[in-house]
Design a protein around this motif. Structure first.
Motif, PDB file in Angstrom:
ATOM      1  N   LYS A 121      31.766  17.188   0.159  1.00 26.76           N
ATOM      2  CA  LYS A 121      31.866  17.080   1.614  1.00 26.76           C
ATOM      3  C   LYS A 121      33.149  17.719   2.134  1.00 26.76           C
ATOM      4  CE  LYS A 121      30.226  14.188   4.296  1.00 26.76           C
ATOM      5  NZ  LYS A 121      29.880  13.060   5.194  1.00 26.76           N
ATOM      6  N   SER A 122      34.181  17.777   1.285  1.00 21.67           N
ATOM      7  CA  SER A 122      35.450  18.372   1.691  1.00 21.67           C
ATOM      8  C   SER A 122      35.497  19.877   1.457  1.00 21.67           C
ATOM      9  CB  SER A 122      36.600  17.699   0.931  1.00 21.67           C
ATOM     10  OG  SER A 122      36.654  16.313   1.214  1.00 21.67           O
ATOM     11  N   GLY A 123      34.400  20.426   0.943  1.00 24.42           N
ATOM     12  CA  GLY A 123      34.346  21.876   0.738  1.00 24.42           C
ATOM     13  C   GLY A 123      34.839  22.332  -0.613  1.00 24.42           C
ATOM     14  N   LEU A 124      34.883  21.430  -1.596  1.00 18.70           N
ATOM     15  CA  LEU A 124      35.366  21.778  -2.926  1.00 18.70           C
ATOM     16  C   LEU A 124      34.201  21.882  -3.908  1.00 18.70           C
ATOM     17  CD1 LEU A 124      38.397  19.308  -3.125  1.00 18.70           C
ATOM     18  CD2 LEU A 124      38.441  21.714  -2.439  1.00 18.70           C
ATOM     19  N   ALA A 125      34.303  22.811  -4.845  1.00 13.34           N
ATOM     20  CA  ALA A 125      33.310  22.918  -5.914  1.00 13.34           C
ATOM     21  C   ALA A 125      33.536  21.787  -6.912  1.00 13.34           C
ATOM     22  CB  ALA A 125      33.411  24.268  -6.608  1.00 13.34           C
ATOM     23  N   VAL A 126      32.461  21.280  -7.498  1.00  8.92           N
ATOM     24  CA  VAL A 126      32.568  20.173  -8.441  1.00  8.92           C
ATOM     25  C   VAL A 126      31.757  20.482  -9.692  1.00  8.92           C
ATOM     26  CG1 VAL A 126      32.895  18.472  -6.611  1.00  8.92           C
ATOM     27  CG2 VAL A 126      30.585  18.951  -7.457  1.00  8.92           C
ATOM     28  N   ASN A 127      32.081  19.772 -10.763  1.00  8.01           N
ATOM     29  CA  ASN A 127      31.327  19.858 -12.011  1.00  8.01           C
ATOM     30  C   ASN A 127      30.498  18.588 -12.172  1.00  8.01           C
ATOM     31  OD1 ASN A 127      32.323  22.392 -12.939  1.00  8.01           O
ATOM     32  ND2 ASN A 127      34.233  21.408 -13.555  1.00  8.01           N
ATOM     33  N   ILE A 128      29.183  18.730 -12.078  1.00  9.40           N
ATOM     34  CA  ILE A 128      28.270  17.600 -12.215  1.00  9.40           C
ATOM     35  C   ILE A 128      27.959  17.395 -13.698  1.00  9.40           C
ATOM     36  CG2 ILE A 128      26.004  16.681 -11.609  1.00  9.40           C
ATOM     37  CD1 ILE A 128      27.846  16.930  -9.236  1.00  9.40           C
ATOM     38  N   PRO A 129      28.078  16.177 -14.208  1.00  8.52           N
ATOM     39  CA  PRO A 129      27.794  15.935 -15.630  1.00  8.52           C
ATOM     40  C   PRO A 129      26.375  16.364 -16.004  1.00  8.52           C
ATOM     41  CG  PRO A 129      28.857  14.026 -14.634  1.00  8.52           C
ATOM     42  CD  PRO A 129      28.514  14.954 -13.511  1.00  8.52           C
ATOM     43  N   ASN A 130      26.246  16.836 -17.216  1.00  4.99           N
ATOM     44  CA  ASN A 130      24.944  17.240 -17.756  1.00  4.99           C
ATOM     45  C   ASN A 130      24.515  16.170 -18.753  1.00  4.99           C
ATOM     46  OD1 ASN A 130      22.656  18.566 -18.591  1.00  4.99           O
ATOM     47  ND2 ASN A 130      23.737  20.209 -19.667  1.00  4.99           N
ATOM     48  N   TYR A 131      23.730  15.203 -18.282  1.00  5.13           N
ATOM     49  CA  TYR A 131      23.374  14.037 -19.099  1.00  5.13           C
ATOM     50  C   TYR A 131      22.143  14.337 -19.938  1.00  5.13           C
ATOM     51  CZ  TYR A 131      22.760   9.114 -20.355  1.00  5.13           C
ATOM     52  OH  TYR A 131      22.639   7.931 -21.044  1.00  5.13           O
ATOM     53  N   LEU A 140      28.034  19.522 -22.868  1.00  3.98           N
ATOM     54  CA  LEU A 140      28.614  20.695 -22.224  1.00  3.98           C
ATOM     55  C   LEU A 140      27.634  21.849 -22.266  1.00  3.98           C
ATOM     56  CD1 LEU A 140      32.251  20.478 -23.662  1.00  3.98           C
ATOM     57  CD2 LEU A 140      31.440  19.772 -21.390  1.00  3.98           C
ATOM     58  N   PRO A 141      27.672  22.754 -21.280  1.00  2.00           N
ATOM     59  CA  PRO A 141      28.608  22.746 -20.156  1.00  2.00           C
ATOM     60  C   PRO A 141      28.101  21.871 -19.012  1.00  2.00           C
ATOM     61  CG  PRO A 141      27.262  24.703 -20.049  1.00  2.00           C
ATOM     62  CD  PRO A 141      26.835  23.974 -21.306  1.00  2.00           C
TER      63      PRO A 141
END
Length: 328
Positions: A121-131, A140-141
């Protein structure tokens, strides 16, 4: 159906269940303080439109999300699944994996989910876990997700935590009959996950059904829109997409000022604007239609003001009026 207006579809469809709201007021329901659909932050970033999609297991949440994404093809849109935020299971838990309740709120890392959503929401890229559902651990990744115009967060318990709910501009609950959900789950788990049908039924009766009744179904009250029959309800999805498009394409001032509302333009409003701008309009008509437009603005504005019902006072006044009328 594409030629019909939103209001016409709303009036003619009995399959779309709205929780006591008008279509142009979806964002104001079930919230004492309205969350702006889009707003300018200090760095000029405009917040995305966040949609929460909840419902029981195998209710059709993913299908609804895919239909929304398909129709919003001209928008930057990303899907975030709550299932990506399951906790990693320990060796002890893996040894008793059939006794682990994956439908309980404690099975999810809600803090990590909340952090990822706030960053998006703040405009930042994120890494979503790969379950990985075979090892029940993150592998990973991780999936990198970039900021988007629309974020869809789906999962059985996305309405459970009030902090997550507060991030949403629209909350959708997919409501599907329990027998259909069970049949879908049996087919999915036996075919896709190669599970024994006895194991699937045991897990359903021991964990899935009780968790739905205890944790998932109670969150239905937070929904702005309830979609019966899931992905089979095309009318409901069409209405939702039209509303999202309207909010994304709304007046730029509304995107900057969260407390500014623009009345939806109709043939009636455009006609009155035409008359009062016409140099040949009589003084009487000019005053009449100007007064009518002002009344519409006032009525629309009053509709957004907070209020509390005073039913007891209404009854007292009504009884007083009736008693006065009888005495006369």
């Amino acid at each position: 159906m594409g030629s019909k207006s939103v209001d016409e579809l709303l009036e003619t469809s009995a399959e779309v269940h709205f929780s006591g709201l008008h279509l142009d007021e979806l964002e104001t329901v079930n919230s004492e303080k309205e969350l702006p659909t889009t707003s300018a932050t200090e760095n000029g970033h405009r917040e995305p439109f966040v949609i929460g999609v909840a419902g029981g297991s195998a209710s059709g949440k993913t299908t609804v999300c895919e239909m929304i994404i398909e129709q919003l093809h001209d928008q930057r849109i990303v899907l975030v699944s709550q299932e990506s935020f399951y906790y990693n299971l320990s060796k002890e838990e893996m040894a008793r994996v059939h006794e682990y309740n994956f439908d309980h709120p404690d099975a999810f890392d809600t803090e990590k989910l909340l952090s990822c959503m706030e960053d998006l929401k703040s405009g930042l890229a994120v890494n979503i876990p790969n379950y990985d559902f075979k090892t029940h651990k993150n592998i990973l990744p991780a999936r990198k997700v970039n900021p988007s115009d629309v974020i869809i967060l789906e999962g059985i318990l996305v309405f459970h935590d009030p902090r997550v709910r507060e991030l949403m501009n629209m909350k959708i609950f997919v409501d599907t009959d329990a027998d259909i959900r069970l049949a879908r789950r049996i087919r999915r788990d036996t075919v896709d996950k190669s599970r024994d049908i006895r194991t699937v039924l045991d897990q359903y009766s021991k964990f899935v059904k009780p968790a739905f009744e205890d944790f998932i179904l109670p969150t239905k009250k937070y929904a702005d829109i309830i979609i019966p029959r899931g992905g089979d309800n095309h009318v409901a999805v069409d209405l939702i997409v039209q509303h999202i498009c309207a909010k994304l394409g709304q007046h730029d001032l509304c995107k900057i000022y969260s407390n500014l509302y623009v009345i939806q333009s109709t043939f009636q409003i455009r006609g009155m604007h035409t008359l009062i701008r016409d140099a040949n309009t009589t003084k009487h008509d000019f005053i009449f239609y100007s007064d009518r437009l002002i009344r519409l603005v006032v009525e629309h504005g009053l509709g957004h003001l907070p209020f509390k019902e005073k039913q007891d006072q209404y009854i007292l006044v009504w009884n007083f009026v009736k008693g006065y009328a009888v005495s006369q």
